[in-house]
Scaffold this motif. Structure first.
Motif, short mmCIF file in Angstrom:
data_model
loop_
_atom_site.label_atom_id
_atom_site.label_comp_id
_atom_site.label_asym_id
_atom_site.label_seq_id
_atom_site.Cartn_x
_atom_site.Cartn_y
_atom_site.Cartn_z
N MET A 119 0.81 -1.23 0.00
CA MET A 119 0.00 0.00 0.00
C MET A 119 0.84 1.27 0.00
SD MET A 119 -2.73 1.39 2.82
CE MET A 119 -1.88 0.71 4.24
N ASP A 120 1.80 1.32 0.93
CA ASP A 120 2.53 2.56 1.15
C ASP A 120 3.31 2.99 -0.08
OD1 ASP A 120 3.45 1.54 4.54
OD2 ASP A 120 1.51 1.91 3.59
N GLN A 121 3.97 2.03 -0.70
CA GLN A 121 4.80 2.34 -1.86
C GLN A 121 3.92 2.72 -3.06
OE1 GLN A 121 4.76 -0.66 -0.25
NE2 GLN A 121 6.66 -0.68 0.93
N ALA A 122 2.77 2.04 -3.18
CA ALA A 122 1.89 2.32 -4.33
C ALA A 122 1.36 3.75 -4.26
CB ALA A 122 0.72 1.33 -4.34
N ILE A 123 0.89 4.17 -3.08
CA ILE A 123 0.34 5.53 -3.00
C ILE A 123 1.45 6.57 -3.09
CG2 ILE A 123 0.33 5.66 -0.46
CD1 ILE A 123 -2.44 7.04 -2.85
#
Ligand code: ADP
Ligand code: NG1
Length: 455
Positions: free
Chosen positions: A187-191
């Motif tokens: 999640m964190d890297q995608a956003i």
């Protein structure tokens, strides 16, 4: 395939970049070639389900990590941090080792650097001189670690003339942040890479996909930091939850006649069994007992030895765990995945009571995180309660939990009274907290994602 944008920054107008440039000149006696930035994020709903394969609903925040960089042929990596809490670091860029025992700050930089070099098979990597400056509160569930990993990967990509898309960078960084020892989702890297200013995102996995989510205009999201810090990589709380979910999915798979060794995530088991999320919640009730499972019981059900279980399902810092709360973790994940889809649908359909529905989904999410997933803590629960008493339509822990931040959805015309009330009731009561309220309690808007800046 969209790439990270390259823009212009004026260090004369942007004082922060001016300070970073001064630090760079003072450290290396020259100007930086360029700057890279990667944002932190607040997860509005969908907690501890990305590593189970389920969609989540974060938005980027304005706080970020900025790295000023100059590349050379020295074969050396040189890091300086504007925050004196973090020391300097230097090593041979061809000899990168990440010690999982001690998640020191530069190891997160090495995750992004090593990950990119290996992914792009760079044979003679450029030397790097860097100054790192971060404004994301650390260990607060706002993804400071991922922003650092992503920014380091972006710097490495640009310095070595590589060109990965935002999606490739997101997938690669989700993978390489695991070098630090935590088994997080993506999640964190995608956003951080795929955010667009002004909109939250529904992030879906396998394949990775981001979709705009238009938030109601009559509400504002306010972040409040409990100021209880938990470093994910320095503890086993996080990885124990990942393992509990993996074991629960494998027991459900085996009990339902699937080849359980091929499964590690709930979403894959749900798909293989052709279940809706509601049906999956019922299967949990049918198959898993509510009491904790002992390791022996899990081995008996899966018909493996403890050593085999370690191979198929455990991780380095979870080998000694004795009991697993499989029923409650599974119930949280399937119900939370459902709440994400309801949140998105409500934002899309815009019913008259949208903000009430969204607020209740956030409250239910916090209750599930607290009671079923047990990833909250007393101070965080107290903070969430204070936020709800102060006028929030909904409030919940955000990020890994066990401390860190809450995110509250507040009617736009009540933000000032909300902040005043939370300041008095949570921060005002503690001398340690009252000096830093503005950095720990702030309204936020959906921010933009990673970028490269030239002067
Ligand atoms: N500005 C920064 N400079 C250097 N390291 C940082 C910075 N911000 C975060 N980190 C690193 O990331 C770690 C926090 O990671 P973690 O505990 O997973 O929390 P988070 O929820 O913020 O990702 C810090 O302990 C530090 O090692
Ligand atoms: C890098 C990493 O592991 N990040 C994971 C972690 O985020 P934070 O520790 O809040 O940054 O917890 C959340 C819980 O929803 C997700 O699982 C996410 O993938």
């Amino acid at each position: 395939m969209e790439n990270v944008p390259v823009g212009k920054v004026s260090v004369e107008i942007n004082s922060r970049y001016g300070r970073i440039k001064d630090k760079f000149m003072g450290s290396y006696g020259k100007k930086p070639d360029y700057y890279a930035r990667a944002s932190g994020r607040v997860n509005l709903i969908g907690e501890h389900i990305d590593y189970c394969g389920y969609s989540v609903l974060p938005m980027a925040i304005e706080q970020d990590v900025v790295i000023a960089v100059s590349s050379n042929d020295s074969g050396r990596l040189q890091l300086v941090n504007t925050n004196m809490e973090y020391g300097m670091f230097e090593c041979d860029i061809n000899d990168l080792s990440i010690n999982k025992e001690k998640p020191v700050w530069h190891n997160y930089f090495l995750c992004g650097l090593k990950g990119l070099l290996e992914h792009c098979k760079v044979t003679s990597p450029k030397g790097l001189q860097c100054v790192v400056d971060g404004t994301i509160p650390k260990s607060a569930g706002l993804s400071s670690s991922s922003a650092l990993v992503c920014c380091a990967a972006l710097v490495t990509m640009h310095a070595n003339g590589q060109a990965l898309s935002k999606k490739e960078l997101s997938d690669m960084c989700a993978h390489c942040e695991r070098f630090i020892g935590t088994e997080g989702g993506g999640m964190d890297q995608a956003i951080s890479f795929m955010a667009n200013k002004g909109t939250a995102k529904l992030i879906e996995f396998n394949p990775l996909k981001s979709t705009d989510v238009e938030l109601p205009e009559d509400v504002v999201f306010v972040i409040s930091n409990s100021c209880v810090e938990l470093n994910k990589a320095a503890t086993s709380h996080f990885n124990i939850r990942v393992v509990e979910c993996r074991l629960a999915s494998q027991i459900i798979a085996k009990t339902k006649g699937l080849k359980w060794r091929e499964f590690k995530r709930f979403a894959d088991v749900q798909k293989a069994l052709g279940l809706t999320l509601d049906e999956a919640v019922n299967v949990v009730k049918e198959i898993l007992h509510q009491e904790p499972y002992t390791k022996e019981e899990v081995c008996g059900i899966l018909e493996v030895t403890a050593d085999e279980l370690a191979q198929t399902s455990l991780s380095a810092n979870t080998l000694d765990v004795k009991t697993f709360k499989l029923h409650d973790r599974a119930t949280h994940v399937f119900s939370e995945a459902n709440r994400v889809l309801q949140f998105k649908k409500t934002c899309d359909l815009k019913p008259a009571d949208a903000s009430v529905v969204l607020g209740n989904l956030m409250k239910d999410s916090h209750t599930s995180c607290r009671d079923l997933y047990q990833c909250s803590c007393d101070d965080l629960d107290r903070l969430v309660d204070i936020c709800c008493q102060s006028g929030a339509l909904g409030s919940r822990l955000t990020g890994a939990g066990w401390g860190g931040c809450a995110v509250s959805m507040v009617p736009a015309n009540q933000v000032d009274s909300f902040i005043k009330s939370v300041t008095e009731k949570y921060y005002g009561k503690d001398d340690r907290l009252k000096e830093k309220v503005t950095e720990n309690l702030f309204a936020t808007q959906p921010g933009g994602g990673a970028a490269i800046y030239l002067e």
